[in-house]
Design a protein around this motif. Sequence first.
Motif, PDB file in Angstrom:
ATOM      1  N   PHE A  33       0.830  -1.215   0.000  1.00  0.00           N
ATOM      2  CA  PHE A  33       0.000   0.000   0.000  1.00  0.00           C
ATOM      3  C   PHE A  33       0.868   1.269   0.000  1.00  0.00           C
ATOM      4  CE2 PHE A  33      -2.858  -3.231   1.828  1.00  0.00           C
ATOM      5  CZ  PHE A  33      -3.943  -3.080   0.969  1.00  0.00           C
ATOM      6  N   VAL A  34       0.271   2.340  -0.506  1.00  0.00           N
ATOM      7  CA  VAL A  34       1.002   3.608  -0.642  1.00  0.00           C
ATOM      8  C   VAL A  34       0.820   4.450   0.623  1.00  0.00           C
ATOM      9  CG1 VAL A  34       1.075   5.753  -1.996  1.00  0.00           C
ATOM     10  CG2 VAL A  34       0.645   3.564  -3.123  1.00  0.00           C
ATOM     11  N   PHE A  35       1.904   5.059   1.095  1.00  0.00           N
ATOM     12  CA  PHE A  35       1.819   5.816   2.344  1.00  0.00           C
ATOM     13  C   PHE A  35       1.896   7.323   2.177  1.00  0.00           C
ATOM     14  CE2 PHE A  35       3.280   1.673   3.535  1.00  0.00           C
ATOM     15  CZ  PHE A  35       2.467   1.391   4.609  1.00  0.00           C
ATOM     16  N   SER A  36       2.171   7.783   0.956  1.00  0.00           N
ATOM     17  CA  SER A  36       2.478   9.208   0.831  1.00  0.00           C
ATOM     18  C   SER A  36       1.227  10.100   0.875  1.00  0.00           C
ATOM     19  CB  SER A  36       3.235   9.443  -0.473  1.00  0.00           C
ATOM     20  OG  SER A  36       2.370   9.178  -1.535  1.00  0.00           O
ATOM     21  N   HIS A  37       1.365  11.212   1.526  1.00  0.00           N
ATOM     22  CA  HIS A  37       0.364  12.278   1.527  1.00  0.00           C
ATOM     23  C   HIS A  37       1.076  13.502   2.069  1.00  0.00           C
ATOM     24  CE1 HIS A  37      -3.211  14.658   2.319  1.00  0.00           C
ATOM     25  NE2 HIS A  37      -3.892  13.791   1.590  1.00  0.00           N
ATOM     26  N   THR A  38       0.835  14.631   1.458  1.00  0.00           N
ATOM     27  CA  THR A  38       1.551  15.835   1.900  1.00  0.00           C
ATOM     28  C   THR A  38       1.301  16.129   3.386  1.00  0.00           C
ATOM     29  OG1 THR A  38       1.180  18.208   1.780  1.00  0.00           O
ATOM     30  CG2 THR A  38      -0.139  16.934   0.356  1.00  0.00           C
ATOM     31  N   LEU A  39       0.084  15.811   3.870  1.00  0.00           N
ATOM     32  CA  LEU A  39      -0.219  16.077   5.275  1.00  0.00           C
ATOM     33  C   LEU A  39       0.511  15.117   6.214  1.00  0.00           C
ATOM     34  CD1 LEU A  39      -4.048  16.872   5.188  1.00  0.00           C
ATOM     35  CD2 LEU A  39      -2.160  18.473   5.441  1.00  0.00           C
ATOM     36  N   LEU A  40       0.892  13.967   5.689  1.00  0.00           N
ATOM     37  CA  LEU A  40       1.609  12.996   6.522  1.00  0.00           C
ATOM     38  C   LEU A  40       2.991  13.551   6.878  1.00  0.00           C
ATOM     39  CD1 LEU A  40       1.792  10.196   7.817  1.00  0.00           C
ATOM     40  CD2 LEU A  40       2.371   9.254   5.588  1.00  0.00           C
ATOM     41  N   ASP A  41       3.721  14.034   5.876  1.00  0.00           N
ATOM     42  CA  ASP A  41       5.046  14.626   6.141  1.00  0.00           C
ATOM     43  C   ASP A  41       4.923  15.855   7.039  1.00  0.00           C
ATOM     44  OD1 ASP A  41       5.984  12.724   4.416  1.00  0.00           O
ATOM     45  OD2 ASP A  41       5.945  14.034   2.659  1.00  0.00           O
ATOM     46  N   LYS A  42       3.923  16.685   6.729  1.00  0.00           N
ATOM     47  CA  LYS A  42       3.728  17.905   7.544  1.00  0.00           C
ATOM     48  C   LYS A  42       3.375  17.544   8.987  1.00  0.00           C
ATOM     49  CE  LYS A  42       2.384  21.347   4.177  1.00  0.00           C
ATOM     50  NZ  LYS A  42       1.268  21.754   3.355  1.00  0.00           N
ATOM     51  N   GLY A  43       2.570  16.494   9.142  1.00  0.00           N
ATOM     52  CA  GLY A  43       2.131  16.067  10.482  1.00  0.00           C
ATOM     53  C   GLY A  43       3.306  15.597  11.318  1.00  0.00           C
ATOM     54  N   ILE A  44       4.182  14.806  10.705  1.00  0.00           N
ATOM     55  CA  ILE A  44       5.380  14.316  11.411  1.00  0.00           C
ATOM     56  C   ILE A  44       6.235  15.518  11.824  1.00  0.00           C
ATOM     57  CG2 ILE A  44       7.593  13.083  11.050  1.00  0.00           C
ATOM     58  CD1 ILE A  44       5.555  10.999  11.103  1.00  0.00           C
ATOM     59  N   GLU A  45       6.362  16.458  10.910  1.00  0.00           N
ATOM     60  CA  GLU A  45       7.193  17.635  11.172  1.00  0.00           C
ATOM     61  C   GLU A  45       6.605  18.476  12.320  1.00  0.00           C
ATOM     62  OE1 GLU A  45       8.124  19.591   7.500  1.00  0.00           O
ATOM     63  OE2 GLU A  45       8.785  21.371   8.606  1.00  0.00           O
ATOM     64  N   ARG A  46       5.287  18.650  12.272  1.00  0.00           N
ATOM     65  CA  ARG A  46       4.662  19.483  13.307  1.00  0.00           C
ATOM     66  C   ARG A  46       4.802  18.849  14.699  1.00  0.00           C
ATOM     67  NH1 ARG A  46      -1.640  21.017  13.812  1.00  0.00           N
ATOM     68  NH2 ARG A  46      -1.538  21.350  11.580  1.00  0.00           N
ATOM     69  N   PHE A  47       4.525  17.523  14.779  1.00  0.00           N
ATOM     70  CA  PHE A  47       4.630  16.848  16.079  1.00  0.00           C
ATOM     71  C   PHE A  47       6.060  16.916  16.611  1.00  0.00           C
ATOM     72  CE2 PHE A  47       0.763  13.839  15.326  1.00  0.00           C
ATOM     73  CZ  PHE A  47      -0.089  14.737  15.948  1.00  0.00           C
ATOM     74  N   SER A  48       7.042  16.644  15.727  1.00  0.00           N
ATOM     75  CA  SER A  48       8.425  16.620  16.233  1.00  0.00           C
ATOM     76  C   SER A  48       8.898  18.034  16.587  1.00  0.00           C
ATOM     77  CB  SER A  48       9.368  15.916  15.256  1.00  0.00           C
ATOM     78  OG  SER A  48       9.269  16.480  13.978  1.00  0.00           O
TER      79      SER A  48
END
Length: 308
Positions: free
Chosen positions: A283-298
């Motif tokens: 399955f595909v995991f990419s989504h622009t909000l996924l990268d942004k979400g990781i960045e925001r939490f960290s």
Amino acid sequence: MVGDTRIPLGPSPSKIGGILSMRPKNLKTRIFIDSGDPGETAKIMDMLGFLDGQTTNPTLISRNPEAQRILTERGFSKNEIFYFYRKTVEEISRMIPKGSVSVEVYADKSTTAEEMLEQGREMFAWIPNAHIKFPATAEGLKAAERAVMEGMRINMTLCFTQEQAAAVYAATKGARKGNVFVSPFVGRLDDLGENGMNLAENIIRMYKEGDGHVEVLTASIRSTDHLLYALSIGSDIITAPFKVLKEWAEKGMPLPENSYNYRPELKEIPYKKTDLSRNWKEFVFSHTLLDKGIERFSNDWNSLIKNK
Ligand code: E4P
């Protein structure tokens, strides 16, 4: 304070300002508060008269009033912030001993599955009712696959696509019902102009083809509209911020009519017929909000760390 907060059968009476409050009789969905502040947990339990659980995340912990006070005074070291997180979830767990408390691992774009798993094991031992939050990324899924084999309860967070939810299902096959949640982030999709509730609906529909071992926890709720619509589509669990739960309580905890409609002007996210028996790695995991979400939490987590 209510002792047993997860009472699936019948109403749970409690006193709110001298008035008797009940869990709505036909409410099947479990209601969690989305907060890193035990003070809000206590207040909302008083207002609703029940609470089935709580979700926390690095951003919510960074907004905790005590964390903010310490940050202004001197900041935390890496160890101190984990200790602070632990004390906070211990306090929450004592308030809702029969509920579930989601505790999120630290993950930035380079955190490995092994590192997430190590943190998850430690956090799982903090309290008896933890669900460990791993991001629904390839590394997070790898960690989740191992975690469920070890009997850990998990909550797969930052879910923005049906594919991610399918991967969560496939990676956790064999887990006990109740041990795995997936959290579609509806509000953040709405912010992009897409109908985030469609994602929650699509996942619920897709999981109907499966064995029911993953529960849908509708997250990133911004309004009582979100809350009511999530109830109307039969979400297993909803997590909502204090402000939204307070508003719902003040309205008398209404339940939606069958025909409840939700912001139809947002762009529809279409349902995709999906084969849940596939290997999760397909399955595909990419989504622009996924990268942004990781960045925001960290970033929010790291903003608390001043002393190495
Ligand atoms: C809960 O588990 C999520 O972390 C939370 O609902 C995210 O909400 P937000 O999109 O408002 O940050």
